[in-house]
Scaffold this motif. Structure first.
Motif, short mmCIF file in Angstrom:
data_model
loop_
_atom_site.label_atom_id
_atom_site.label_comp_id
_atom_site.label_asym_id
_atom_site.label_seq_id
_atom_site.Cartn_x
_atom_site.Cartn_y
_atom_site.Cartn_z
N UNK A 93 0.83 -1.21 0.00
CA UNK A 93 0.00 0.00 0.00
C UNK A 93 0.87 1.26 0.00
N UNK A 94 1.95 1.23 0.73
CA UNK A 94 2.84 2.41 0.83
C UNK A 94 3.68 2.60 -0.43
N UNK A 95 4.05 1.50 -1.08
CA UNK A 95 4.90 1.54 -2.26
C UNK A 95 4.18 0.82 -3.41
N UNK A 96 3.31 1.51 -4.12
CA UNK A 96 2.50 0.88 -5.16
C UNK A 96 3.31 0.22 -6.28
N UNK A 97 4.53 0.66 -6.52
CA UNK A 97 5.36 0.05 -7.57
C UNK A 97 6.11 -1.18 -7.08
N UNK A 98 5.96 -1.50 -5.79
CA UNK A 98 6.63 -2.68 -5.23
C UNK A 98 6.09 -3.95 -5.89
N UNK A 99 6.93 -4.97 -5.89
CA UNK A 99 6.53 -6.25 -6.48
C UNK A 99 6.81 -7.38 -5.51
N UNK A 100 5.94 -8.37 -5.56
CA UNK A 100 6.15 -9.56 -4.74
C UNK A 100 6.86 -10.61 -5.58
N UNK A 101 7.92 -11.19 -5.03
CA UNK A 101 8.67 -12.22 -5.75
C UNK A 101 7.98 -13.58 -5.61
N UNK A 102 8.45 -14.54 -6.37
CA UNK A 102 7.88 -15.89 -6.30
C UNK A 102 8.13 -16.53 -4.94
N UNK A 103 9.12 -16.04 -4.20
CA UNK A 103 9.39 -16.58 -2.86
C UNK A 103 8.69 -15.80 -1.76
N UNK A 104 7.83 -14.85 -2.14
CA UNK A 104 7.03 -14.11 -1.16
C UNK A 104 7.71 -12.89 -0.58
N UNK A 105 8.88 -12.53 -1.07
CA UNK A 105 9.54 -11.31 -0.62
C UNK A 105 9.00 -10.13 -1.43
N UNK A 106 9.26 -8.93 -0.96
CA UNK A 106 8.81 -7.74 -1.67
C UNK A 106 10.02 -6.93 -2.09
N UNK A 107 10.03 -6.50 -3.34
CA UNK A 107 11.13 -5.69 -3.85
C UNK A 107 10.62 -4.30 -4.22
N UNK A 108 11.52 -3.33 -4.01
CA UNK A 108 11.22 -1.93 -4.35
C UNK A 108 12.45 -1.35 -5.03
N UNK A 109 12.25 -0.73 -6.17
CA UNK A 109 13.35 -0.03 -6.83
C UNK A 109 13.59 1.31 -6.16
N UNK A 110 14.82 1.51 -5.73
CA UNK A 110 15.23 2.78 -5.14
C UNK A 110 16.10 3.47 -6.20
N UNK A 111 15.53 4.52 -6.80
CA UNK A 111 16.21 5.19 -7.91
C UNK A 111 16.77 6.56 -7.54
N UNK A 112 16.42 7.05 -6.34
CA UNK A 112 16.83 8.42 -5.99
C UNK A 112 16.97 8.55 -4.48
#
Length: 125
Positions: A93-112
């Motif tokens: 909810x806080x990071x709408x561009x976040x993605x859940x991996x196949x192993x259930x972890x969440x990734x977020x691109x930090x670009x700045x």
């Protein structure tokens, strides 16, 4: 705080992967922030050929990020997602561009730097 690690050049090698000036600023910010976290030992590492920076709370590897040319890929790893504070729904909810991996972890691109500050504020709340 930082944990001692065997290869003193590892952190420099990790940083050399990053080419974007914005991502370099984010890297610097996350290093400074990591050094102030009393509940975590932070250190650069390798997972096979992948370079990462780890946030360890006891034996739990809660967070990590992987440096790339234009961004840092931040992971909310499985142990961090157990407490309600970092429930998957909260993070997504806080990071709408976040993605859940196949192993259930969440990734977020930090670009700045702004991305890094927002992430740190969310974790510190």
């Amino acid at each position: 705080m930082f944990r001692a690690y065997e290869d003193g050049n590892l952190l420099t090698q990790h940083f050399s992967v990053v080419h974007s000036q914005d991502a370099k600023r984010a890297f610097h910010y996350l290093m400074g922030w990591a050094s102030t976290l009393p509940d975590y030992e932070c250190l650069p590492g390798r997972h096979g050929h992948i370079r990462d920076f780890r946030f360890m709370r006891g034996s739990d590897w809660d967070f990590a990020f992987i440096p790339n040319k234009a961004w840092l890929l931040f992971y909310f790893r499985a142990p961090s997602l157990r407490p309600p504070k970092f429930a998957k729904a909260e993070v997504l909810a806080r990071f709408p561009a976040a993605k859940e991996t196949s192993s259930g972890e969440i990734t977020i691109r930090i670009e700045s730097l702004d991305d890094a500050v927002e992430l740190a504020r969310f974790i510190d709340r």
